[in-house]
Design a protein around this motif. Structure first.
Motif, PDB file in Angstrom:
ATOM      1  N   CYS A  69      52.388  31.670  53.374  1.00  0.00           N
ATOM      2  CA  CYS A  69      52.039  30.331  53.403  1.00  0.00           C
ATOM      3  C   CYS A  69      53.305  29.666  53.210  1.00  0.00           C
ATOM      4  O   CYS A  69      54.119  29.740  52.526  1.00  0.00           O
ATOM      5  CB  CYS A  69      51.060  29.947  52.592  1.00  0.00           C
ATOM      6  N   SER A  91      53.525  26.459  52.515  1.00  0.00           N
ATOM      7  CA  SER A  91      53.398  25.695  51.357  1.00  0.00           C
ATOM      8  C   SER A  91      53.717  26.385  49.838  1.00  0.00           C
ATOM      9  O   SER A  91      53.625  25.572  48.913  1.00  0.00           O
ATOM     10  CB  SER A  91      51.993  25.033  51.214  1.00  0.00           C
ATOM     11  N   CYS A 114      52.041  29.322  48.909  1.00  0.00           N
ATOM     12  CA  CYS A 114      51.046  30.080  48.164  1.00  0.00           C
ATOM     13  C   CYS A 114      51.537  31.565  48.782  1.00  0.00           C
ATOM     14  O   CYS A 114      52.137  31.787  49.631  1.00  0.00           O
ATOM     15  CB  CYS A 114      49.800  29.989  48.910  1.00  0.00           C
ATOM     16  N   HIS A 147      43.582  30.858  56.303  1.00  0.00           N
ATOM     17  CA  HIS A 147      44.186  30.262  55.084  1.00  0.00           C
ATOM     18  C   HIS A 147      44.436  29.005  55.316  1.00  0.00           C
ATOM     19  O   HIS A 147      43.941  28.020  54.376  1.00  0.00           O
ATOM     20  CB  HIS A 147      45.696  30.983  54.686  1.00  0.00           C
ATOM     21  N   CYS A 155      43.769  27.480  51.785  1.00  0.00           N
ATOM     22  CA  CYS A 155      45.061  27.045  51.285  1.00  0.00           C
ATOM     23  C   CYS A 155      44.813  25.679  50.187  1.00  0.00           C
ATOM     24  O   CYS A 155      44.361  24.604  50.692  1.00  0.00           O
ATOM     25  CB  CYS A 155      46.169  26.396  52.176  1.00  0.00           C
ATOM     26  N   PRO A 156      45.139  25.833  48.965  1.00  0.00           N
ATOM     27  CA  PRO A 156      44.862  24.789  47.897  1.00  0.00           C
ATOM     28  C   PRO A 156      45.732  23.661  48.248  1.00  0.00           C
ATOM     29  O   PRO A 156      45.353  22.433  47.721  1.00  0.00           O
ATOM     30  CB  PRO A 156      45.266  25.579  46.540  1.00  0.00           C
ATOM     31  N   HIS A 157      46.958  23.720  48.880  1.00  0.00           N
ATOM     32  CA  HIS A 157      47.791  22.600  49.133  1.00  0.00           C
ATOM     33  C   HIS A 157      47.009  21.415  50.060  1.00  0.00           C
ATOM     34  O   HIS A 157      47.631  20.297  49.978  1.00  0.00           O
ATOM     35  CB  HIS A 157      49.028  22.919  49.885  1.00  0.00           C
TER      36      HIS A 157
HETATM   37 ZN   LIG Z   1      48.920  27.940  51.215  1.00  0.00          ZN
END
Ligand SMILES: [Zn+2]
Length: 358
Positions: free
Chosen positions: A283, A285, A287, A295, A300-302
């Motif tokens: 990822c 971002s 991760c 994802h 994806c938590p972002h």
């Molecule tokens: Zn991510």
């Protein structure tokens, strides 16, 4: 070219199928039909009312009439079909497992056929066949000869009974509404299906059924093969081969991004890494997760806050949270809902600037 075993589909020699000449149009006769004046939905919500309705409906049935409850049962996973009938006046309960697995429509017809064969030598003025299958009643009373291999024989039995002075009437009742005789027939059919000593009944499908089985199998095999050979998510995520209208968007870059997202042929790290190993598949971002459709769209938590409206919408519609649903490959979703999902998806992709990476 995919090989499908035609011999298996036509596993019975044509000569083994009892051939009954359909009646010419001028010999067709009226087969009496009655419907209990209720609907399936009403009956399910109010079984007491339905039972009372049935009681009143049959209260005036003459002593010379014999009521027969018939039912067919089909187990899709076990591939077993069965049929049964119950005659309260004679306390007669009979059930069979069908020799070949078939549709519930045919199982219902098999029950009707067996019950008519049973009452054939008896001396009753009126026979009332009580079934919860409207389609079986319609196929018989509308003389749909091709609908099942059982139709010609059922009509022959009704016709012969008629010439012997016995009138056959069909009565439709809603299923699972607690009507006593129907419950018994249902139970009999279900019990015999799971009973290894269940008596079997010869059943041969007609050409129409064999052909449609063959067609379905061919379609399924072709579909599995196409999926196995494809790297396109728009193909591998499919659950059906039928034509799926692509969602269109008036802005070309959005249209292109959606198509790339659906096919999985896009510039996300996982896919880029496949042809350029210098690019990490993880990822962007930060991760420690592979950056693929699942994802960015779900995990994806972002992008969690930007994703909320899309998730909220799926939850409110009781839809699964998965890539096929989000990318328009879930066949069970109506067009209008699919458009709303797309709207949320586009907003999400723009807000997170993920759209530039597809
Ligand atoms: Zn991510």
């Amino acid at each position: 070219m995919i090989q499908t075993n035609t011999e298996e589909a036509f596993n019975t020699a044509p000569s083994e199928i009892p051939w009954i000449e359909p009646l010419p149009p001028w010999q067709l006769f009226e087969i009496k039909t009655q419907l209990l004046p209720t609907s399936k939905k009403v009956a399910r919500n109010n079984p007491q009312l339905t039972q009372e309705l049935f009681r009143r409906f049959t209260e005036n049935t003459a002593d010379s009439a014999l009521s027969v409850f018939t039912d067919g049962s089909c187990h899709q996973l076990e591939k077993v079909s069965s049929c049964a009938f119950f005659i309260p006046k004679l306390q007669e309960r009979k059930a069979w497992v069908l020799e070949n697995y078939t549709t519930s429509f045919n199982a219902e017809l098999a029950a009707i056929q067996q019950s008519l064969k049973f009452v054939y030598p008896l001396d009753w003025q009126d026979i009332i066949i009580i079934t919860d299958s409207k389609s079986a009643i319609q196929a018989v009373t509308h003389f749909k000869w091709e609908a099942s291999s059982l139709i010609p024989e059922i009509i022959e039995l009704i016709k012969n009974l008629k010439s012997a002075g016995t009138q056959v009437t069909f009565l439709w009742i809603p299923s699972h509404s607690g009507i006593y005789g129907n419950e018994i027939a249902d139970e009999l059919a279900n019990k015999t299906r799971t009973d290894p000593d269940g008596v079997t009944m010869a059943y041969t499908s007609n050409i129409k059924e064999s052909l449609s089985k063959l067609k379905d199998r061919h379609k399924q095999e072709t579909f599995i093969k196409i999926k196995a050979l494809s790297t396109n998510l728009a193909v591998t995520n499919r659950t059906d081969m039928k034509i799926l209208p692509w969602l269109t968007h008036k802005k070309r870059y959005i249209q292109v991004a959606l198509l790339r997202l659906r096919s999985g042929h896009n510039k996300l790290n996982y896919f880029t890494n496949k042809w350029n190993s210098e690019i990490s598949p993880y990822c962007s971002s930060g991760c420690q997760e592979i950056e693929n459709n699942t994802h960015i769209l779900i995990e994806c938590p972002h992008h969690a806050s930007a994703r909320n409206p899309l998730i909220d919408f799926l939850v409110s519609q009781k839809l699964p949270l998965d890539v096929p649903t989000i990318t328009g490959l879930n066949y069970s979703i109506p067009k209008h809902t699919q458009q709303q999902i797309a709207k949320h998806l586009i907003t999400y992709l723009i807000k997170t600037k993920l759209i530039n990476r597809l």
